[in-house]
Design an enzyme around this catalytic site. Structure first.
Site, PDB file in Angstrom:
ATOM      1  N   PRO A  15       1.699  -4.037   1.855  1.00 36.93           N
ATOM      2  CG  PRO A  15       1.947  -5.805   0.683  1.00 36.93           C
ATOM      3  CD  PRO A  15       2.294  -4.373   1.128  1.00 36.93           C
ATOM      4  CG  ASP A  16      -2.433  -8.582   6.153  1.00 39.96           C
ATOM      5  OD1 ASP A  16      -1.423  -8.908   7.071  1.00 39.96           O
ATOM      6  OD2 ASP A  16      -3.496  -8.572   6.631  1.00 39.96           O
ATOM      7  CG  ASN A  17       2.116  -9.246   1.178  1.00 44.05           C
ATOM      8  OD1 ASN A  17       3.078  -8.465   1.843  1.00 44.05           O
ATOM      9  ND2 ASN A  17       2.468  -9.325   0.464  1.00 44.05           N
ATOM     10  CE  LYS A  77      -1.744 -12.316   6.670  1.00 41.02           C
ATOM     11  NZ  LYS A  77      -1.687 -10.952   7.634  1.00 41.02           N
TER      12      LYS A  77
END
Length: 242
Positions: A15-17, A77
């Site tokens: 995931p984009d975190n 994020k």
């Protein structure tokens, strides 16, 4: 070239975190720089703690990256364009300015650039807030700003850029990412003072539907002849390209 944290995370199946650690992302940078000399702008997400950001700046500069963009968000994020349950918090102006100053002090050369990305429009805090923040970031030493928006039209970006040019700086580089307001052209953005237009993820988003359709055709047909004819470039062409 834009080295997006979203695309790097997606390619690694995460995931984009900020699940992809900096070491892994720097390997991607190194792989890219082995085959191109084009300037690279690195998506630095929040940049981490100021103490960590200084090391990131040194590492990027040593590899040959041209610039890093850090956003004024704190906590875990989430992608700014994520629509559901996005409860991202914004860093204080003082803390973000401190991080920018730490990054600038860590530089060895004058060529490397630090861009401050402002999320005020994304968070519906208004243009006044965005202008105040970007002015403070420039005064703290940021070499450029990135103003982000998830509006469906470019109106708020156009208004912000015109006001920034009139009230803050006539020559500080401005970067924008027209993912949601995609109808605006580069010429229109340049005419109001935008310097960099980032197409952040379109190539990746184009690749995945093609791969999905290709895989489904192979499964449906029990062979790859149909998929190869419809979706695949000739093997000779891909070998020649590489």
């Amino acid at each position: 070239m834009w080295l997006s944290s979203l695309t790097d995370s997606t390619l690694k199946g995460k995931p984009d975190n900020e699940s992809v650690d900096v070491t892994s992302r720097l390997r991607t940078v190194n792989d890219i720089l082995e085959i191109t000399t084009k300037p690279i702008i690195y998506d630095g997400d929040s940049g981490g703690l100021p103490e960590h950001f200084s090391f990131l700046v040194r590492s990027l500069e040593r590899l040959g990256v041209s610039a890093v963009i850090i956003e004024d968000k704190i906590g875990l994020k989430q992608n700014s364009l994520f629509e559901t349950g996005n409860v991202q918090q914004q860093a204080s102006i003082e803390d973000q300015c401190h991080k920018i100053r730490v990054g600038k002090q860590a530089q060895i050369t004058e060529d490397f650039m630090i861009f401050a990305r402002c999320e005020s429009l994304i968070m519906n805090k208004g243009e006044d807030e965005a202008i105040a923040r970007c002015k403070a970031y420039c005064e703290a030493g940021a070499d450029g700003i990135m103003i982000h928006s998830k509006a469906k039209t470019p109106d708020e970006i156009i208004s912000f850029v015109k006001r920034f040019r009139a009230e803050v700086s006539g020559d500080t580089p401005i970067a924008v990412v027209p993912s949601t307001y995609s109808q605006v052209t580069e010429d229109e953005l340049a005419s109001i003072g935008v310097n960099i237009v980032i197409y952040a993820n379109q190539l990746l988003r184009a690749a995945y539907p093609a791969m999905k359709a290709c895989a489904e055709r192979i499964l449906a047909c029990g062979r790859c002849q149909e998929a190869s004819a419809e979706f695949c470039m000739p093997i000779k062409e891909i070998l020649t390209l590489i």
